[in-house]
Design a protein around this motif. Structure first.
Motif, PDB file in Angstrom:
ATOM      1  N   ALA A   1       0.886  -1.190   0.003  1.00  0.00           N
ATOM      2  CA  ALA A   1      -0.035   0.063  -0.040  1.00  0.00           C
ATOM      3  C   ALA A   1       0.976   1.300   0.094  1.00  0.00           C
ATOM      4  N   LYS A   2       2.027   1.046   0.770  1.00  0.00           N
ATOM      5  CA  LYS A   2       2.900   2.254   0.925  1.00  0.00           C
ATOM      6  C   LYS A   2       3.505   2.678  -0.449  1.00  0.00           C
ATOM      7  N   LYS A   3       3.907   1.670  -0.997  1.00  0.00           N
ATOM      8  CA  LYS A   3       4.637   1.686  -2.237  1.00  0.00           C
ATOM      9  C   LYS A   3       3.619   2.315  -3.600  1.00  0.00           C
ATOM     10  N   CYS A   4       2.458   1.690  -3.451  1.00  0.00           N
ATOM     11  CA  CYS A   4       1.274   1.936  -4.272  1.00  0.00           C
ATOM     12  C   CYS A   4       1.074   3.778  -4.229  1.00  0.00           C
ATOM     13  N   ALA A   5       1.086   4.283  -3.166  1.00  0.00           N
ATOM     14  CA  ALA A   5       0.951   5.558  -2.762  1.00  0.00           C
ATOM     15  C   ALA A   5       2.111   6.620  -3.130  1.00  0.00           C
ATOM     16  N   GLN A   6       3.373   5.964  -2.585  1.00  0.00           N
ATOM     17  CA  GLN A   6       4.454   6.765  -2.835  1.00  0.00           C
ATOM     18  C   GLN A   6       5.007   6.831  -4.312  1.00  0.00           C
ATOM     19  N   GLU A   7       5.050   5.593  -4.994  1.00  0.00           N
ATOM     20  CA  GLU A   7       5.465   5.316  -6.205  1.00  0.00           C
ATOM     21  C   GLU A   7       4.286   4.684  -7.220  1.00  0.00           C
ATOM     22  N   PRO A   8       3.263   5.383  -7.397  1.00  0.00           N
ATOM     23  CA  PRO A   8       2.129   4.666  -8.379  1.00  0.00           C
ATOM     24  C   PRO A   8       2.728   4.271  -9.762  1.00  0.00           C
ATOM     25  N   GLY A   9       3.391   4.920 -10.389  1.00  0.00           N
ATOM     26  CA  GLY A   9       3.793   4.690 -11.506  1.00  0.00           C
ATOM     27  C   GLY A   9       2.657   4.776 -12.398  1.00  0.00           C
ATOM     28  N   GLN A  10       2.588   4.154 -13.798  1.00  0.00           N
ATOM     29  CA  GLN A  10       1.275   4.535 -14.727  1.00  0.00           C
ATOM     30  C   GLN A  10       0.265   4.109 -14.031  1.00  0.00           C
ATOM     31  N   ALA A  11      -1.029   4.952 -14.331  1.00  0.00           N
ATOM     32  CA  ALA A  11      -2.190   4.587 -13.624  1.00  0.00           C
ATOM     33  C   ALA A  11      -3.243   4.754 -14.970  1.00  0.00           C
ATOM     34  N   VAL A  12      -3.923   3.404 -15.076  1.00  0.00           N
ATOM     35  CA  VAL A  12      -5.007   3.406 -16.156  1.00  0.00           C
ATOM     36  C   VAL A  12      -6.251   3.435 -15.700  1.00  0.00           C
ATOM     37  N   GLU A  13      -7.011   4.427 -16.008  1.00  0.00           N
ATOM     38  CA  GLU A  13      -8.450   4.541 -15.791  1.00  0.00           C
ATOM     39  C   GLU A  13      -9.304   3.591 -16.379  1.00  0.00           C
ATOM     40  N   LEU A  14     -10.144   2.852 -15.261  1.00  0.00           N
ATOM     41  CA  LEU A  14     -10.941   1.531 -16.003  1.00  0.00           C
ATOM     42  C   LEU A  14     -12.402   1.887 -16.030  1.00  0.00           C
ATOM     43  N   LEU A  15     -12.898   1.094 -16.951  1.00  0.00           N
ATOM     44  CA  LEU A  15     -14.529   0.960 -16.911  1.00  0.00           C
ATOM     45  C   LEU A  15     -14.638  -0.374 -16.087  1.00  0.00           C
ATOM     46  N   LEU A  16     -15.116  -0.418 -14.938  1.00  0.00           N
ATOM     47  CA  LEU A  16     -15.313  -1.720 -14.131  1.00  0.00           C
ATOM     48  C   LEU A  16     -16.617  -1.375 -13.375  1.00  0.00           C
ATOM     49  N   THR A  17     -17.147  -2.416 -13.386  1.00  0.00           N
ATOM     50  CA  THR A  17     -18.558  -2.732 -12.776  1.00  0.00           C
ATOM     51  C   THR A  17     -18.457  -4.048 -12.041  1.00  0.00           C
ATOM     52  N   SER A  18     -19.319  -4.297 -10.852  1.00  0.00           N
ATOM     53  CA  SER A  18     -19.418  -5.503 -10.292  1.00  0.00           C
ATOM     54  C   SER A  18     -19.788  -6.672 -11.302  1.00  0.00           C
ATOM     55  N   SER A  19     -20.700  -6.440 -12.205  1.00  0.00           N
ATOM     56  CA  SER A  19     -20.822  -7.752 -13.196  1.00  0.00           C
ATOM     57  C   SER A  19     -19.729  -7.893 -14.070  1.00  0.00           C
ATOM     58  N   ASP A  20     -18.692  -7.220 -13.996  1.00  0.00           N
ATOM     59  CA  ASP A  20     -17.246  -7.711 -14.713  1.00  0.00           C
ATOM     60  C   ASP A  20     -16.384  -8.571 -13.862  1.00  0.00           C
ATOM     61  N   VAL A  21     -16.932  -8.953 -12.696  1.00  0.00           N
ATOM     62  CA  VAL A  21     -16.229  -9.850 -11.900  1.00  0.00           C
ATOM     63  C   VAL A  21     -16.836 -11.276 -12.108  1.00  0.00           C
ATOM     64  N   ARG A  22     -16.340 -12.228 -12.434  1.00  0.00           N
ATOM     65  CA  ARG A  22     -16.769 -13.479 -12.673  1.00  0.00           C
ATOM     66  C   ARG A  22     -16.668 -14.449 -11.289  1.00  0.00           C
ATOM     67  N   ASP A  23     -17.538 -15.371 -11.380  1.00  0.00           N
ATOM     68  CA  ASP A  23     -17.578 -16.296 -10.027  1.00  0.00           C
ATOM     69  C   ASP A  23     -16.141 -16.979  -9.979  1.00  0.00           C
ATOM     70  N   ASP A  24     -15.282 -17.127 -10.920  1.00  0.00           N
ATOM     71  CA  ASP A  24     -13.869 -17.701 -10.524  1.00  0.00           C
ATOM     72  C   ASP A  24     -13.003 -16.915 -10.209  1.00  0.00           C
ATOM     73  N   GLY A  25     -13.482 -15.490  -9.746  1.00  0.00           N
ATOM     74  CA  GLY A  25     -12.470 -14.666  -9.508  1.00  0.00           C
ATOM     75  C   GLY A  25     -11.762 -13.805 -10.502  1.00  0.00           C
ATOM     76  N   TRP A  26     -11.701 -14.052 -11.778  1.00  0.00           N
ATOM     77  CA  TRP A  26     -11.179 -13.388 -12.924  1.00  0.00           C
ATOM     78  C   TRP A  26     -11.967 -12.175 -13.436  1.00  0.00           C
ATOM     79  N   LEU A  27     -11.347 -11.040 -13.881  1.00  0.00           N
ATOM     80  CA  LEU A  27     -12.175  -9.859 -14.665  1.00  0.00           C
ATOM     81  C   LEU A  27     -11.090  -9.415 -15.529  1.00  0.00           C
ATOM     82  N   ALA A  28     -11.844  -8.898 -16.618  1.00  0.00           N
ATOM     83  CA  ALA A  28     -10.948  -8.381 -17.744  1.00  0.00           C
ATOM     84  C   ALA A  28     -10.956  -7.147 -17.592  1.00  0.00           C
ATOM     85  N   LEU A  29      -9.974  -6.352 -17.543  1.00  0.00           N
ATOM     86  CA  LEU A  29      -9.807  -4.813 -17.498  1.00  0.00           C
ATOM     87  C   LEU A  29     -10.038  -4.244 -18.651  1.00  0.00           C
ATOM     88  N   ARG A  30     -10.823  -3.260 -18.586  1.00  0.00           N
ATOM     89  CA  ARG A  30     -11.000  -2.265 -20.082  1.00  0.00           C
ATOM     90  C   ARG A  30     -10.773  -0.864 -19.639  1.00  0.00           C
TER      91      ARG A  30
END
Length: 136
Positions: free
Chosen positions: A25-54
């Protein structure tokens, strides 16, 4: 200052796709690097835990499918979230940002799957700082 992480959901792992360690968490806050904004909703999360990032906007390159150990918890977080979600590829994390521009959550995801963990619904004891959600 980062809050102490307390997990009461039956999973104690910090591997990719599981909880966010305080150093992560500290590294994510201090040195986030590239950040890509996503289109992500609860319906994107499959029952097996996988989700495709858009990507929300034009993005050079493909975004990966990612995995998370507790898909029901991630669906619940996404359903409640009002704001933006960013992919931090350097740290294999999803950063949740509220409408006020403040970070409201951080979820550790992996590019390799694993066994889903038996978890309980997230509760207020999961964080020591307001509504910020760590790692599910």
């Amino acid at each position: 200052m980062l809050p102490h992480f307390i997990h009461h959901d039956g999973c104690t792992r910090y591997a990719p796709g599981h909880h966010v360690h305080w150093i992560h968490a500290k590294k994510c806050a201090q040195e986030p690097g590239q950040a890509v904004e996503l289109l992500l909703t609860s319906s994107d999360v499959r029952d097996d835990g996988w989700l495709a990032l858009r990507a929300a906007f034009d993005h050079a390159g493909d975004l990966p499918e990612v995995w998370m150990h507790a898909p029901a918890d991630l669906r619940e977080l996404l359903a409640r979230h009002r704001g933006r979600v960013f992919w931090l590829p350097r740290w294999h994390a999803l950063r949740f940002v509220g409408l006020d521009g403040e970070a409201t959550g951080l979820v550790n995801v992996g590019t390799e799957g694993g066994a889903l963990c038996a978890t309980t619904a997230p509760g207020p004891q999961r964080t020591a700082r307001g509504d910020f959600t760590y790692g599910l």
